[in-house]
Design a protein around this motif. Structure first.
Motif, short mmCIF file in Angstrom:
data_model
loop_
_atom_site.label_atom_id
_atom_site.label_comp_id
_atom_site.label_asym_id
_atom_site.label_seq_id
_atom_site.Cartn_x
_atom_site.Cartn_y
_atom_site.Cartn_z
N SER A 473 0.86 -1.35 -0.20
CA SER A 473 -0.08 -0.16 0.03
C SER A 473 0.93 1.15 -0.18
CB SER A 473 -0.86 -0.15 1.31
OG SER A 473 -1.95 -1.11 1.27
N VAL A 474 1.84 1.28 0.98
CA VAL A 474 2.80 2.34 0.85
C VAL A 474 3.51 2.71 -0.23
CG1 VAL A 474 5.01 3.28 2.02
CG2 VAL A 474 3.10 2.15 3.43
N ALA A 475 3.97 1.58 -0.91
CA ALA A 475 4.77 1.89 -2.17
C ALA A 475 3.88 2.35 -3.51
CB ALA A 475 5.29 0.37 -2.66
N TYR A 476 2.51 1.59 -3.38
CA TYR A 476 1.54 2.06 -4.39
C TYR A 476 1.22 3.54 -4.31
CZ TYR A 476 -3.06 2.77 -6.31
OH TYR A 476 -4.29 3.29 -6.84
N LEU A 477 1.04 4.05 -2.89
CA LEU A 477 0.53 5.21 -2.58
C LEU A 477 1.33 6.34 -2.98
CD1 LEU A 477 -1.45 4.57 0.58
CD2 LEU A 477 -2.56 5.44 -1.53
N PHE A 478 2.79 5.99 -2.72
CA PHE A 478 3.83 6.86 -3.12
C PHE A 478 3.82 6.97 -4.63
CE2 PHE A 478 8.22 7.51 -4.46
CZ PHE A 478 8.48 8.67 -3.80
N ILE A 479 3.90 6.16 -5.43
CA ILE A 479 3.72 6.39 -6.94
C ILE A 479 2.43 7.14 -7.25
CG2 ILE A 479 3.49 4.91 -9.14
CD1 ILE A 479 5.12 2.49 -7.83
N GLY A 480 1.36 6.71 -6.72
CA GLY A 480 -0.08 7.61 -7.14
C GLY A 480 0.29 9.22 -6.69
N VAL A 481 0.82 9.29 -5.65
CA VAL A 481 1.35 10.74 -5.30
C VAL A 481 2.09 11.63 -6.25
CG1 VAL A 481 1.98 12.31 -3.37
CG2 VAL A 481 0.43 10.49 -2.77
N PHE A 482 3.23 10.97 -6.53
CA PHE A 482 4.23 11.45 -7.28
C PHE A 482 3.68 11.53 -8.74
CE2 PHE A 482 8.11 10.67 -10.38
CZ PHE A 482 8.81 11.65 -9.65
N PHE A 483 2.95 10.67 -9.41
CA PHE A 483 2.59 10.86 -10.62
C PHE A 483 1.43 11.59 -10.69
CE2 PHE A 483 5.64 7.61 -11.73
CZ PHE A 483 6.26 8.12 -12.81
N SER A 484 0.61 12.10 -9.59
CA SER A 484 -0.45 12.72 -9.84
C SER A 484 -0.28 14.12 -10.06
CB SER A 484 -1.15 12.83 -8.44
OG SER A 484 -0.42 13.27 -7.42
N PHE A 485 1.10 14.49 -9.90
CA PHE A 485 1.63 15.96 -10.38
C PHE A 485 2.28 16.22 -11.67
CE2 PHE A 485 2.88 15.63 -5.66
CZ PHE A 485 1.84 16.44 -5.07
N TRP A 486 1.99 14.99 -12.52
CA TRP A 486 2.73 15.08 -13.72
C TRP A 486 1.70 15.62 -14.77
CZ3 TRP A 486 7.12 12.16 -16.05
CH2 TRP A 486 8.20 11.69 -15.02
N PRO A 487 1.91 16.34 -15.90
CA PRO A 487 1.21 16.91 -16.87
C PRO A 487 0.98 15.52 -17.88
CG PRO A 487 3.54 17.56 -17.35
CD PRO A 487 3.44 16.82 -15.90
N ASP A 488 -0.04 15.84 -18.63
CA ASP A 488 -0.44 14.77 -19.70
C ASP A 488 0.36 14.48 -20.77
OD1 ASP A 488 -2.60 13.81 -17.98
OD2 ASP A 488 -4.00 15.36 -19.13
N VAL A 489 1.37 15.79 -20.94
CA VAL A 489 2.29 15.77 -22.19
C VAL A 489 3.87 16.28 -21.79
CG1 VAL A 489 0.39 16.28 -23.79
CG2 VAL A 489 1.60 18.21 -22.70
N VAL A 490 4.61 15.86 -22.42
CA VAL A 490 6.04 15.81 -21.94
C VAL A 490 6.38 17.65 -22.10
CG1 VAL A 490 7.21 15.80 -24.36
CG2 VAL A 490 8.39 15.07 -22.04
#
Length: 533
Positions: A473-490
């Motif tokens: 759960s901790v590993a999954y949530l860390f990935i979720g939080v990290f990529f929730s800040f990424w834009p949809d395009v580079v």
């Protein structure tokens, strides 16, 4: 610290599921974590299961955010991303279920963080977590109402292609959805459990009302196309990064996992029923969501036409391509905003209970006002403050719809951050052996509050399996939080940039400044309200 307590909640009515034996048990469970029973327990297992399922609204949410995984992941990425998110959600909900079984209060994560944190940072971490939950649930309510408004516009465009949908129309529909949610939460609030039980039935029947004509009437893609076609429309450096960015669409569809937690003090036998309902909702919604994904991908025979749908929602175009009937596709598509509107009702209920609980513990400015309840034990002032902020946020649509979309993305980053903090602390305490079996403490001894012993509740996963679930759960949530800040395009522009990090970091900064300037004087963590012997 150990202390005995006595219950001081007045007479018992001895009726129905709230009979004297049940009510005494509920009072004892709440009293063990230092809280008096203020709200009325109106929910049972079926009604809170309906509440959880319709707020998660996974298959409806997947259709609403279908473009996110399709553009970054493609059909194959959508399928595999959903499987990863489903597994992560089950693990996360199991972890949340263990904690709510220990302390079934409306405060949820900020209470758990307070009871498990090291003493030197206990108050601050709890305070920060409380603010993350408040802003996360406000964003969840706003996002749900906004999706309902734009989906109604999409239905009009589906039937009248020349219709020019404007932002001020979206605002009016958005406000109408909010008014709908307020009506159920204030005017007929005592009937909310019955409404949620009915919506659970609609949630399941609506799924089959869509999937049967979709599969029977639509042309089919090959299995090879569905399971092997990857897309990287965002232009990221690798397909793996694109896959993780696209996975946010599925994560959004599972956002709101803690909805039932914040209703704990209105649920009979909450320490057992809440864990059962939230885990059951993960399996039910996950199965329905996976079925909807496969059905939609198999019948999406024209990718470009679906993505470029003038309705703004690919699922409406897919339904139309499958049925060849505007009337049929309209009825199928209309099910989504109807159930989403019911989800807005639940989102307002959960967000208002969170505001009420955090105010009760003096975590918000104006806590004396927002912690009040009326004669029916409904926190009307908390409902109204959430409503006012939601109405004001709707004005952002008039300026820029892109800005509102950034506000909406806070419901992933903020809520997942609160899950991450509490799950990490549970893993730490568990590995350190700091949680005792429930039977080690008498029923009249306070546990699971700041400074008190920690004890498992009726539900927990024992041994190494429990540690593995918490760690995943901790590993999954860390990935979720990290990529929730990424834009949809580079290479994002100002309009396509994901500004969620500004909202999340801004909330953390503002709440931290308020805490160190003033809040630390009045906020001590969850307050022990019971009378000590």
């Amino acid at each position: 610290m150990t202390a005995e307590f006595e219950l001081t909640n007045g007479p018992l009515d001895g009726k129905g599921p709230g009979n004297s034996t049940s009510r005494v048990h509920d009072q004892e469970e709440l009293g063990r974590v230092g809280k008096k029973e203020i709200l009325k327990r109106r929910f049972g297992f079926l009604s809170i299961l309906g509440f959880s399922c319709t707020i998660l609204a996974t298959w409806e949410g997947l259709l609403s955010t279908f473009t996110v995984p399709l553009e970054n992941g493609g059909s194959a990425g959508t399928v595999y991303g959903f499987i990863v998110v489903w597994a992560g959600t089950i693990s996360t909900l199991t972890t949340l279920a263990e904690m709510v079984s220990m302390a079934p209060t409306s405060g949820g994560q900020y209470h758990w963080v307070s009871m498990m944190s090291p003493k030197r940072c206990q108050k601050y971490l709890s305070y920060l977590t409380g603010w993350l939950i408040v802003i996360g649930w406000l964003s969840a309510f706003v996002s749900t109402a906004f999706l309902v408004a734009t989906q109604i516009q999409g239905l009009i465009i589906l039937n009248h292609p020349t219709f020019d949908a404007t932002q001020w129309q979206a605002v009016l529909l958005y406000w109408a959805t909010i008014a709908f949610a307020v009506f159920f939460n204030i005017v007929i609030s005592t009937h909310l459990p019955k409404v949620e039980s009915f919506v659970l039935i609609l949630h399941i029947i609506g799924f089959f009302a869509i999937i049967i004509p979709l599969v029977c009437l639509g042309e089919k893609n090959s299995t090879h196309e569905v399971f092997t076609t990857f897309t990287n429309d965002g232009g990221f450096s690798s397909m793996g990064v694109s896959f993780l960015v696209g996975m946010m669409g599925s994560m959004f569809a599972f956002t709101g996992a803690d909805a039932a937690v914040h209703m704990s003090e209105e649920i009979h036998n909450a320490a057992r029923v809440v864990p059962q309902s939230i885990i059951a909702s993960a399996f039910v919604n996950g199965a329905l969501g996976f079925g909807m994904i496969l059905s939609t991908l198999y019948t999406m025979t024209n990718f470009e036409e679906a993505i470029d749908s003038p309705t703004g929602y690919p699922f409406m175009q897919i339904f139309y391509m499958a049925t060849g009937s505007k009337a049929g596709s309209t009825v199928m598509s209309a099910i989504v905003p109807i159930i989403s509107a019911a989800g807005a009702v639940g989102s307002l209920a959960s967000s208002s209970r969170m505001v009420w609980s955090f105010s009760r513990d003096r975590g918000l400015p104006g806590w004396r006002f927002f912690s009040q309840v009326n004669s029916q034990a409904i926190p009307r002032y908390s409902i109204l403050v959430v409503t006012v902020f939601a109405i004001l946020l709707g004005l952002i649509i008039l300026g820029s719809e892109a800005v509102l979309n950034d506000v909406i993305s806070l419901c992933v980053s903020a809520l997942y951050s609160s899950y991450f903090i509490s799950a990490s602390l549970l893993l730490w305490k568990r590995c350190a052996g700091g949680i005792r079996p429930a039977g080690d403490h008498p029923i009249d001894v306070i546990v699971n509050t700041p400074g008190a012993p920690l004890a498992w509740g009726p539900f927990y996963v024992p041994g190494l399996l429990g540690i593995a679930v918490n760690a995943f759960s901790v590993a999954y949530l860390f990935i979720g939080v990290f990529f929730s800040f990424w834009p949809d395009v580079v290479d994002p522009t100002i309009n396509t940039m994901n500004w969620a990090v500004v909202g999340t970091a801004g909330t953390c900064c503002i709440s931290s400044i308020y805490y160190f300037v003033w809040g630390h004087r009045i906020y001590t963590g969850p307050i022990v309200e019971i009378e000590m012997n």
